[in-house]
Design a protein around this motif. Structure first.
Motif, PDB file in Angstrom:
ATOM      1  N   CYS A   6       0.860  -1.178   0.000  1.00 43.11           N
ATOM      2  CA  CYS A   6       0.000   0.000   0.000  1.00 43.11           C
ATOM      3  C   CYS A   6       0.905   1.240   0.000  1.00 43.11           C
TER       4      CYS A   6
ATOM      5  N   PHE B  31       0.414   4.017   1.190  1.00 41.08           N
ATOM      6  CA  PHE B  31       0.275   4.779   2.441  1.00 41.08           C
ATOM      7  C   PHE B  31       0.724   3.986   3.661  1.00 41.08           C
ATOM      8  N   CYS B  32       0.540   2.667   3.655  1.00 40.42           N
ATOM      9  CA  CYS B  32       0.774   1.850   4.855  1.00 40.42           C
ATOM     10  C   CYS B  32       1.992   0.943   4.758  1.00 40.42           C
TER      11      CYS B  32
ATOM     12  N   HIS C  91      -7.732  -1.409   0.497  1.00 37.75           N
ATOM     13  CA  HIS C  91      -7.060  -1.749   1.747  1.00 37.75           C
ATOM     14  C   HIS C  91      -8.087  -1.657   2.872  1.00 37.75           C
TER      15      HIS C  91
ATOM     16  N   CYS D 157      -5.939   1.605   5.506  1.00 36.40           N
ATOM     17  CA  CYS D 157      -6.289   3.002   5.275  1.00 36.40           C
ATOM     18  C   CYS D 157      -7.542   3.190   4.424  1.00 36.40           C
TER      19      CYS D 157
END
Ligand SMILES: [Zn+2]
Length: 86
Positions: free
Chosen positions: A5, A7-8, A55, A59
């Motif tokens: 991901c 972001f993660c 996800h 997020c």
């Protein structure tokens, strides 16, 4: 299988939910064969496929994932926001 991901970071596939093949939406609002195919017909490729994943246990971002359906090797993951996913 693990997905990265943006972001993660890299997470187990169980944190994500499959959202379908990343298909181009037909132009226009009138019903026709192109919309019928878009909504109902799916290929089942053995090889490289472009798919939407969300996800869900993270997020919540929608991602466009390019992966090999035979080996599950992930080739690319990008944010799909603004693409009209699912
Ligand atoms: Zn995430």
């Amino acid at each position: 299988m693990r997905l990265s991901c943006p972001f993660c970071g890299t997470r187990d596939r169980r944190e994500f939910t499959y959202g379908g093949a990343a298909l181009a939406r037909p132009d226009g609002a009138e019903w026709g064969a192109d919309w019928d195919a878009y909504l109902h017909l799916r290929d089942n490729p053995a090889g490289v496929s472009v798919e939407y994943w969300v996800h869900a246990m993270g997020c919540g971002a929608w991602l466009r994932v390019t992966r090999d359906t035979v080996t599950h090797a992930v080739q690319n993951v990008v944010v799909a926001s603004g693409e009209g996913a699912a």
